[in-house]
Design a protein around this motif. Structure first.
Motif, mmCIF file in Angstrom:
data_model
loop_
_atom_site.group_PDB
_atom_site.id
_atom_site.type_symbol
_atom_site.label_atom_id
_atom_site.label_comp_id
_atom_site.label_asym_id
_atom_site.label_seq_id
_atom_site.Cartn_x
_atom_site.Cartn_y
_atom_site.Cartn_z
ATOM 1 N N ASP A 35 0.373 -1.036 0.206
ATOM 2 C CA ASP A 35 0.447 -0.004 -0.344
ATOM 3 C C ASP A 35 0.356 1.384 0.140
ATOM 4 O OD1 ASP A 35 -2.058 -1.587 0.341
ATOM 5 O OD2 ASP A 35 -1.989 -1.325 2.464
ATOM 6 N N LEU A 36 1.777 0.827 0.433
ATOM 7 C CA LEU A 36 2.556 2.306 1.109
ATOM 8 C C LEU A 36 3.849 2.625 0.058
ATOM 9 C CD1 LEU A 36 3.193 2.298 4.919
ATOM 10 C CD2 LEU A 36 2.565 4.079 3.520
ATOM 11 N N ARG B 254 10.045 6.850 -4.858
ATOM 12 C CA ARG B 254 9.061 7.416 -4.639
ATOM 13 C C ARG B 254 9.223 8.495 -3.108
ATOM 14 N NH1 ARG B 254 7.441 2.318 -4.070
ATOM 15 N NH2 ARG B 254 9.522 0.288 -5.152
ATOM 16 N N ASP C 75 2.967 15.294 -3.251
ATOM 17 C CA ASP C 75 3.185 14.537 -2.346
ATOM 18 C C ASP C 75 3.689 14.009 -0.880
ATOM 19 O OD1 ASP C 75 0.657 13.356 -1.209
ATOM 20 O OD2 ASP C 75 0.057 11.956 -2.455
ATOM 21 N N ASP D 11 2.132 14.628 1.812
ATOM 22 C CA ASP D 11 1.889 13.176 2.761
ATOM 23 C C ASP D 11 1.957 11.789 2.581
ATOM 24 O OD1 ASP D 11 0.470 15.390 4.039
ATOM 25 O OD2 ASP D 11 -1.393 14.908 2.844
ATOM 26 N N ALA D 12 2.015 11.199 1.276
ATOM 27 C CA ALA D 12 2.681 10.200 0.991
ATOM 28 C C ALA D 12 4.160 9.293 1.282
ATOM 29 C CB ALA D 12 1.765 9.384 -0.857
ATOM 30 N N ALA E 101 3.956 9.413 5.245
ATOM 31 C CA ALA E 101 3.431 7.865 4.875
ATOM 32 C C ALA E 101 4.620 6.533 4.926
ATOM 33 C CB ALA E 101 2.798 7.675 4.165
ATOM 34 N N ARG E 102 5.677 6.954 2.988
ATOM 35 C CA ARG E 102 6.081 5.852 3.656
ATOM 36 C C ARG E 102 7.854 6.538 5.282
ATOM 37 N NH1 ARG E 102 6.033 7.752 -2.576
ATOM 38 N NH2 ARG E 102 4.010 6.859 -2.650
#
Ligand code: HEM
Length: 539
Positions: A441-442, A453, A458, A460-461, A464-465
């Motif tokens: 998912d991440l 990546r 983004d 927020d993404a 989260a990673r």
């Protein structure tokens, strides 16, 4: 079965002994499977009553647990019974609970897992201290040496040692610049596997003790020491499963151990080297000799006054540590810094060199930042500003975390609840960096090395990673050497890639050689070949 039949037929004490053994095991099976406080937790049938699956994957197959655990989670869900008394979790939401345990939340380390790592040393190494309170007392005096400020102050050590690696590469490729032989080796290959591990040991020993072990200057680039640390770790699952073996091992004279496992020789030798270094500093202190640079040994054994205005304790609050504790910490530092950083640096270099797109993009960024290549023109602060290089380092840490496998903690008084399952106090619970880093998912296509990546709009993404990147652990028990390790990784990748635009991975080496196994540290299986580079053209 044949053994049991023949024991029974021998008569005497054997029949009652065999019968008692059988009854005891039947009792264990029924209790662990149906009445144990963890009997409601899903998992493979064998795991629920036997420790043998753990021994099989970790001891016999040498660290394969990390590859079977994701399959178990796929089948049984986010909480799995790993052994009769321990669980493994896959839900990233629990990582903070387990590992950022401050003194007040009290998730201690699991003594049955970490205890055997102390081996015959009388004082626990800092990694194996069980309670968070006792650990804090050990960590507080050591931490300042690994702060970012300290690493930046001693960055020159990393620069010098990485410069030596570049010089050795030049020799190997026959582009020596005069100070070495300049002939290169006959095959024009460079053994990055050994070099990156050797340079890590040279850096940490110079950094911490002021006396480099100079592995890069040795014929085997310190391979003997690396083999020794690996051999020692292979014993852990056996001691974890059968704790009575540890004291027996401790009683065997060193020379017998070395006869049985020759690799242990270098391990005992390294302990003697550290012991001698501690004794040397102790003598210097007692004679009032002023060292050219105060090392960790000096600071721990004869604390200096804190810097005025800083939050460091002042001298009267810093008790001098015993030689035994300093020795144990030193053993831990060299062992922990050796394979971890070397393996991650190699992963980064392999991925860059074997992917033309990544190689080109990284070089463009580096050439712009360092127009004329000299080691002196590299600085950590500048390297950290390079987004693509940062992505490369993070991806390498994701795919080659130094400790990829499960790191067990004990549920404190009051118990805990994970994914709706009540877990009683005293239960051993673990999570793994490997599993966190392969969360699809991440990290879509988790196996793909994709520095981008870690970039992009983004935020927020990306954030989260970041939260899921746990290569250095978290909280009070995280990696004390992470600032130094990051500095080494930035330098290794930047220097090698900036210096050469035409590296190739040796055709004998394949991606399959990068497979990881979890001893305590992550290793490649014994059969793996070592990463070597060649050049596609000569400049
Ligand atoms: C890429 C490189 C590295 C990685 C991924 C890494 C990872 C880790 C992790 C995950 C832990 C926590 C283990 C646990 O929870 O049981 C740890 C602990 C530790 N690491 Fe590292 N490490 C690296 C490099 C280093 C270096 C260069 C040093 C040397 C200064 C070092 C010294 C230590 C020590 C002494 C501990 C124990 C800390 C404590 O218990 O307070 N590590 N490391």
């Amino acid at each position: 079965m044949a053994l049991i039949t023949s024991l029974l037929s021998m008569g005497g004490i054997w029949p009652p002994l065999v019968a008692s053994f059988a009854v005891y095991n039947i009792y264990l099976f029924i209790y662990r499977r149906y009445f144990h406080p963890l009997s409601h937790i899903p998992g493979p049938f064998l795991n629920s009553f036997s420790y043998l699956p753990y021994l099989y994957y970790q001891g016999i197959l040498e660290g394969q647990l990390m590859h079977v655990l994701p399959k178990w989670h796929e089948k049984y869900g986010p909480i799995v019974r790993l052994t009769p008394s321990s669980l493994h979790l896959s839900n990233p939401a629990h990582y903070e609970t387990l590992y950022t345990s401050s003194v007040s939340t009290r998730f201690y380390k699991d003594p049955s897992f970490y205890g055997p790592m102390q081996g015959p040393l009388k004082t626990p190494i800092i990694l194996t201290v069980i309670s968070n309170e006792a650990h804090r007392a050990r960590r507080v005096p050591l931490s300042p040496f690994f702060s970012r400020r300290e690493v930046l102050g001693l960055e020159g050590i990393v620069r010098d040692k990485m410069g030596r690696v570049i010089h050795l590469m030049e020799e190997a490729f026959g582009t020596g610049t005069g100070t070495g032989t300049g002939k290169g080796n006959e095959k024009g290959e460079f053994d990055a596997h050994r070099a990156m591990r050797a340079v890590s040991v040279d850096i940490i020993t110079e950094y911490a003790y002021g006396e480099s072990w100079e592995q890069l200057g040795k014929g085997d680039w310190g391979q003997g020491y690396q083999d020794a640390i690996r051999a020692v770790q292979l014993l852990f699952p056996w001691f974890q499963t059968f704790p009575f073996l540890l004291p027996i091992f401790g009683m065997i004279p060193d020379w017998v151990n070395v006869k049985l496992v020759p690799a242990f020789g270098k391990w005992f030798e390294s302990l003697e080297t550290v012991k001698a270094a501690v004794a040397r500093v102790r003598k210097e202190i007692s004679l009032g000799v002023q060292p050219s640079r105060r090392t960790i040994f000096h600071e721990l054994m004869d604390p200096a006054e804190g810097v005025e205005g800083s939050d460091e304790m002042d001298k009267k609050e810093k008790p001098a540590l015993s030689d035994e504790i300093v020795f144990a910490d030193a053993v831990n530092l060299t062992g922990a810094g050796a394979e971890t950083t070397g393996a991650t640096a190699c992963r980064a270099l392999f991925e860059v060199v074997s992917s033309p797109g990544v190689y080109k993009r990284l070089r463009e960024e580096l050439v712009e930042a360092i127009p004329v290549f000299e080691m002196d023109s590299i600085s950590l602060v500048e390297l950290e500003k390079l987004p693509y290089l940062t992505g490369v380092v993070k991806e390498a840490l994701r795919l080659s975390p130094g400790l990829p496998g499960h790191l067990p903690r004990v549920v404190p008084a009051g118990g805990a609840t994970f994914d709706g399952y009540a877990v009683p106090p005293g239960t051993v619970v673990s999570m793994s960096a490997w599993q966190m880093h392969h969360n699809p998912d991440l990290f879509p296509e988790p196996e793909r090395f994709d520095p981008a990546r870690w970039m992009g709009d983004d935020q927020d993404a990306v954030w989260a990673r970041e939260r899921c990147l746990v290569s250095f652990g978290r909280g009070q028990r995280n990696c004390i050497g992470q600032n130094l390790a990051m500095c080494e990784l930035y330098y290794a990748v930047a220097a090698v890639i900036r210096r050469w635009d035409d590296l190739e991975v040796h055709p004998d080496f394949g991606r399959e050689d990068l497979q990881l196994v979890e001893l305590l540290l992550g290793y490649h299986p014994k059969s793996s070949r070592k990463l070597r580079f060649i050049r596609s053209q000569h400049v």
